[in-house]
Enzyme design. Structure first.
Site, mmCIF file in Angstrom:
data_model
loop_
_atom_site.group_PDB
_atom_site.id
_atom_site.type_symbol
_atom_site.label_atom_id
_atom_site.label_comp_id
_atom_site.label_asym_id
_atom_site.label_seq_id
_atom_site.Cartn_x
_atom_site.Cartn_y
_atom_site.Cartn_z
ATOM 1 N N ASN A 5 -50.115 32.718 76.343
ATOM 2 C CA ASN A 5 -51.223 31.781 76.151
ATOM 3 C C ASN A 5 -51.689 31.346 77.532
ATOM 4 O O ASN A 5 -50.983 30.610 78.221
ATOM 5 C CB ASN A 5 -50.722 30.570 75.350
ATOM 6 N N HIS A 91 -52.226 24.887 68.297
ATOM 7 C CA HIS A 91 -51.402 24.639 69.494
ATOM 8 C C HIS A 91 -51.294 23.132 69.718
ATOM 9 O O HIS A 91 -52.245 22.388 69.447
ATOM 10 C CB HIS A 91 -52.037 25.324 70.708
ATOM 11 N N GLU A 163 -42.909 25.376 68.846
ATOM 12 C CA GLU A 163 -43.090 24.918 70.213
ATOM 13 C C GLU A 163 -42.827 23.414 70.277
ATOM 14 O O GLU A 163 -43.715 22.615 69.963
ATOM 15 C CB GLU A 163 -44.516 25.200 70.682
ATOM 16 N N SER A 208 -41.794 26.466 77.984
ATOM 17 C CA SER A 208 -41.165 26.758 79.281
ATOM 18 C C SER A 208 -40.275 28.004 79.264
ATOM 19 O O SER A 208 -39.236 28.029 79.921
ATOM 20 C CB SER A 208 -40.390 25.533 79.788
HETATM 21 C C1 PEP Z 1 -47.732 27.292 75.553
HETATM 22 O O1 PEP Z 1 -48.768 27.093 76.158
HETATM 23 O O2 PEP Z 1 -47.760 27.637 74.368
HETATM 24 C C2 PEP Z 1 -46.457 27.136 76.272
HETATM 25 C C3 PEP Z 1 -45.335 27.320 75.615
HETATM 26 O O3 PEP Z 1 -46.540 26.802 77.599
HETATM 27 P P1 PEP Z 1 -45.347 26.866 78.703
HETATM 28 O O4 PEP Z 1 -44.683 28.209 78.543
HETATM 29 O O5 PEP Z 1 -46.057 26.735 80.017
HETATM 30 O O6 PEP Z 1 -44.415 25.751 78.404
#
Ligand code: PEP
Length: 244
Positions: A5, A91, A163, A208
Site C-alpha cells: 500500500n 483502510h 491491521e 510495520s
Molecule cells: C498499511 O499502510 O497498510 C501499513 C500496514 O503500513 P505500514 O507497513 O507502514 O505500517
C-alpha cells in the site's frame, strides 16, 4: 499474498522507476500473489510497467456508485478500466481521517465485487481498544457490520487484512502470537457466518511489516501474507518480503 500500500506517495516517474527495479527482482517468485496499490494517478503507469509480469495492481479506495455527481470520487468500473484487479477497502487511515464506517466498507466491498475487482478489506483495533481488552469485540463488530452482509459467493472472493491501527506506520509490530490470535478471532467470525470458507479465506497481517520481522510473522500458519505500507515503497525491501 504480499500486497503493498503506497498510500499518498510517488509520482508517475517514481512509479516507473520502482517497477524498473522491482519487476526483475520478483520475476521468478511464484509462491505468492504480488500486488502493489499505488495512488489513482499512478495506476496507468503501474499497469503499463507490470503488463505481462507476475505483479498485480490495485487501487486504495473506491466509491460505491458506478458514476454520477460525486465530485472527487472514483468508481469501481473506472478503476477496472485502467487494468487494475484489486482494491483496498476500509483502510484504517480512511476510517480515521475520512469518515469511513463499517457500513460504507460493506458498500464499497460490494461495489468492488460488482466491478470484478478483488477487495482487500481491512479491519483492526485502535490502541485504546486493545488496552481496554476490546480487540475481539471490535473485530467482531467490524466483521458483522462491514463483511457479514456479503453473500457466500461474494465473500469467497474477498481477502481480509488484519491491521492493528497502533502498528501502522509506527514501527510497533504486533508480535506474531498477537497477530495470529487476532486472525483466529476473525476466522471464528467467518466460521459462524460462512462456515468452511473460514479455512480458505486469506487473512493478511499489516502493521510495520519489514524484512527484519517477516520471518516470525510468516511462521504463523494463521497468517496468509502481508499488507505492507512503508516497506513497500522501496523495491529492494519489498522484493525481500515477497521473496521471503
Ligand atoms: C498499511 O499502510 O497498510 C501499513 C500496514 O503500513 P505500514 O507497513 O507502514 O505500517
Amino acid at each position: 499474498m504480499m500486497a503493498g500500500n503506497w498510500k499518498m506517495y510517488k509520482t508517475p516517474a517514481e512509479t516507473k522507476a520502482f517497477f524498473d527495479k522491482f519487476v526483475p527482482l520478483v520475476a521468478s517468485s511464484s509462491h505468492c500473489e504480488i500486488v502493489i496499490c499505488p495512488s489513482f494517478v499512478n495506476l496507468e503507469t503501474a499497469i503499463a510497467a507490470t503488463s505481462g509480469t507476475n505483479v498485480g495492481i490495485g487501487a486504495q479506495n473506491l466509491y460505491w456508485a458506478k458514476e454520477g455527481a460525486f465530485t472527487g470520487e472514483i468508481s469501481g468500473p473506472m478503476i477496472k478500466s485502467t487494468g487494475a484487479s484489486y482494491v483496498i477497502v476500509g483502510h484504517s487511515e480512511r476510517r480515521q481521517f475520512f469518515g469511513e464506517t463499517d457500513a460504507t466498507v460493506l458498500k464499497r466491498t460490494i461495489a468492488a465485487l460488482e466491478a470484478a475487482l478483488t477487495p482487500i478489506v481491512c479491519v483492526g483495533e485502535l490502541l485504546a481498544e486493545r488496552e481496554s481488552g476490546s480487540t475481539a469485540a471490535v473485530l467482531s463488530r467490524q466483521f458483522q457490520d462491514g463483511i457479514a452482509g456479503l453473500t457466500d459467493e461474494q465473500f469467497s472472493k474477498i481477502i481480509i487484512a488484519y491491521e492493528p491501527v497502533w502498528a501502522i506506520g509506527t514501527g510497533k509490530v504486533a508480535t506474531p502470537e498477537m497477530a495470529a490470535d487476532a486472525h483466529r478471532m476473525i476466522r471464528a467470525e467467518i466460521q459462524s457466518k460462512f462456515g468452511a470458507a473460514a479455512q480458505s479465506t486469506r487473512i493478511l497481517y499489516g502493521g510495520s511489516v519489514k524484512p527484519d520481522n517477516i520471518k516470525g510473522l510468516m511462521a504463523q500458519p494463521e497468517i496468509d501474507g502481508g499488507l505492507v505500507g512503508g516497506a513497500s515503497l522501496d523495491p529492494v525491501s519489498f522484493a525481500s518480503l515477497v521473496n521471503f
